[in-house]
Motif scaffolding. Structure first.
Motif, PDB file in Angstrom:
ATOM      1  N   LEU A 202      39.428  52.250  29.204  1.00 49.47           N
ATOM      2  CA  LEU A 202      38.211  51.760  28.574  1.00 49.47           C
ATOM      3  C   LEU A 202      37.001  51.983  29.479  1.00 49.47           C
ATOM      4  CD1 LEU A 202      36.886  50.202  26.220  1.00 49.47           C
ATOM      5  CD2 LEU A 202      37.462  48.103  27.452  1.00 49.47           C
ATOM      6  N   LEU A 203      37.169  51.749  30.777  1.00 54.42           N
ATOM      7  CA  LEU A 203      36.066  51.946  31.722  1.00 54.42           C
ATOM      8  C   LEU A 203      35.656  53.407  31.832  1.00 54.42           C
ATOM      9  CD1 LEU A 203      37.119  49.433  34.475  1.00 54.42           C
ATOM     10  CD2 LEU A 203      35.034  49.349  33.112  1.00 54.42           C
TER      11      LEU A 203
ATOM     12  N   CYS B 166      38.830  42.490  36.497  1.00 57.11           N
ATOM     13  CA  CYS B 166      39.262  42.065  37.836  1.00 57.11           C
ATOM     14  C   CYS B 166      39.449  40.559  37.905  1.00 57.11           C
ATOM     15  CB  CYS B 166      38.260  42.524  38.884  1.00 57.11           C
ATOM     16  SG  CYS B 166      38.242  44.300  39.137  1.00 57.11           S
ATOM     17  N   VAL B 167      38.553  39.817  37.303  1.00 58.21           N
ATOM     18  CA  VAL B 167      38.660  38.357  37.318  1.00 58.21           C
ATOM     19  C   VAL B 167      39.925  37.895  36.594  1.00 58.21           C
ATOM     20  CG1 VAL B 167      37.598  36.236  36.419  1.00 58.21           C
ATOM     21  CG2 VAL B 167      36.210  37.913  37.627  1.00 58.21           C
ATOM     22  N   ILE B 168      40.250  38.523  35.479  1.00 57.93           N
ATOM     23  CA  ILE B 168      41.462  38.157  34.737  1.00 57.93           C
ATOM     24  C   ILE B 168      42.695  38.400  35.595  1.00 57.93           C
ATOM     25  CG2 ILE B 168      42.932  38.813  32.781  1.00 57.93           C
ATOM     26  CD1 ILE B 168      40.318  39.228  31.176  1.00 57.93           C
ATOM     27  N   ILE B 169      42.759  39.547  36.239  1.00 59.23           N
ATOM     28  CA  ILE B 169      43.919  39.855  37.078  1.00 59.23           C
ATOM     29  C   ILE B 169      43.974  38.903  38.279  1.00 59.23           C
ATOM     30  CG2 ILE B 169      44.964  41.601  38.570  1.00 59.23           C
ATOM     31  CD1 ILE B 169      43.978  43.695  36.539  1.00 59.23           C
ATOM     32  N   LEU B 170      42.828  38.588  38.878  1.00 59.43           N
ATOM     33  CA  LEU B 170      42.807  37.650  39.996  1.00 59.43           C
ATOM     34  C   LEU B 170      43.224  36.248  39.566  1.00 59.43           C
ATOM     35  CD1 LEU B 170      39.620  38.733  41.956  1.00 59.43           C
ATOM     36  CD2 LEU B 170      41.997  38.973  42.664  1.00 59.43           C
ATOM     37  N   CYS B 171      42.876  35.839  38.355  1.00 65.31           N
ATOM     38  CA  CYS B 171      43.319  34.534  37.850  1.00 65.31           C
ATOM     39  C   CYS B 171      44.834  34.491  37.685  1.00 65.31           C
ATOM     40  CB  CYS B 171      42.623  34.208  36.533  1.00 65.31           C
ATOM     41  SG  CYS B 171      40.885  33.786  36.723  1.00 65.31           S
ATOM     42  N   VAL B 172      45.408  35.566  37.190  1.00 67.02           N
ATOM     43  CA  VAL B 172      46.861  35.642  37.069  1.00 67.02           C
ATOM     44  C   VAL B 172      47.501  35.558  38.453  1.00 67.02           C
ATOM     45  CG1 VAL B 172      48.793  37.133  36.406  1.00 67.02           C
ATOM     46  CG2 VAL B 172      46.834  36.904  34.893  1.00 67.02           C
ATOM     47  N   CYS B 173      46.931  36.271  39.415  1.00 64.23           N
ATOM     48  CA  CYS B 173      47.445  36.227  40.793  1.00 64.23           C
ATOM     49  C   CYS B 173      47.342  34.818  41.368  1.00 64.23           C
ATOM     50  CB  CYS B 173      46.682  37.205  41.679  1.00 64.23           C
ATOM     51  SG  CYS B 173      47.001  38.928  41.311  1.00 64.23           S
ATOM     52  N   ALA B 174      46.207  34.159  41.144  1.00 62.79           N
ATOM     53  CA  ALA B 174      46.019  32.803  41.668  1.00 62.79           C
ATOM     54  C   ALA B 174      47.032  31.838  41.053  1.00 62.79           C
ATOM     55  CB  ALA B 174      44.595  32.333  41.380  1.00 62.79           C
TER      56      ALA B 174
ATOM     57  N   ILE C 143      30.208  47.968  34.120  1.00 62.62           N
ATOM     58  CA  ILE C 143      30.294  47.007  35.227  1.00 62.62           C
ATOM     59  C   ILE C 143      30.773  45.634  34.749  1.00 62.62           C
ATOM     60  CG2 ILE C 143      28.957  45.767  36.967  1.00 62.62           C
ATOM     61  CD1 ILE C 143      27.350  48.341  37.363  1.00 62.62           C
ATOM     62  N   PRO C 144      30.219  45.071  33.682  1.00 60.02           N
ATOM     63  CA  PRO C 144      30.741  43.769  33.232  1.00 60.02           C
ATOM     64  C   PRO C 144      32.209  43.831  32.805  1.00 60.02           C
ATOM     65  CG  PRO C 144      28.626  44.199  32.209  1.00 60.02           C
ATOM     66  CD  PRO C 144      29.025  45.442  32.932  1.00 60.02           C
ATOM     67  N   VAL C 145      32.608  44.908  32.160  1.00 55.19           N
ATOM     68  CA  VAL C 145      34.008  45.036  31.761  1.00 55.19           C
ATOM     69  C   VAL C 145      34.903  45.124  32.996  1.00 55.19           C
ATOM     70  CG1 VAL C 145      35.683  46.557  30.621  1.00 55.19           C
ATOM     71  CG2 VAL C 145      33.509  46.034  29.512  1.00 55.19           C
ATOM     72  N   SER C 146      34.454  45.848  34.003  1.00 57.47           N
ATOM     73  CA  SER C 146      35.215  45.957  35.237  1.00 57.47           C
ATOM     74  C   SER C 146      35.345  44.600  35.929  1.00 57.47           C
ATOM     75  CB  SER C 146      34.547  46.969  36.169  1.00 57.47           C
ATOM     76  OG  SER C 146      35.229  47.042  37.390  1.00 57.47           O
TER      77      SER C 146
END
Length: 129
Positions: free
Chosen positions: A16-17, A36-44, A29-32
């Motif tokens: 998509l990017l 990243c935030v979604i993946i970091l939330c899953v990691c957290a 940039i907002p999609v990126s």
């Protein structure tokens, strides 16, 4: 969430990017960032579960958790500084990224001083026997 889901999500976001950068770069940039935030939330979430399980195991075994806290704080600093460095390098600021990396190493070294002092005291006790 398993590895296949996260990797599939990242591949879809990457595709998509690539399309957004070609046709509508202002939305890339907002999609990126959101991806990243979604993946970091899953990691957290996963790391939080890991820490809870480890804390329960250590408390059941009646082990002093102070050294483990230090190790995991150091590990967290490693991941955070690596993430910051990668962002800087991706933005073309390699020198700044290297300074972020250096800062993380210095923080970890300074946090390790109490552990090093404990090791020195232990060596003194063993040698005095």
């Amino acid at each position: 969430m398993n590895v296949v889901n996260v990797v599939s999500f990242s591949v879809v976001c990457t595709c998509l990017l690539v399309l957004l950068r070609r046709y509508s770069s202002e939305f890339a940039i907002p999609v990126s960032v959101v991806s990243c935030v979604i993946i970091l939330c899953v990691c957290a979430y996963l790391v939080n579960q890991l820490f809870d399980d480890l804390k329960d195991t250590l408390s059941n075994a009646q082990i002093n958790t102070e050294n483990f806290k230090l190790i995991f704080k150091s590990l967290g600093i490693c991941y955070i500084t690596q993430l910051g460095k990668d962002v800087c390098v991706d933005a073309g600021e390699t020198a700044l990224g290297e300074k972020v990396d250096l800062f993380g190493k210095i923080v970890i070294a300074s946090m390790s001083v109490p552990l090093i002092l404990q090791i020195i005291e232990l060596i003194k006790e063993v040698l005095s026997l």
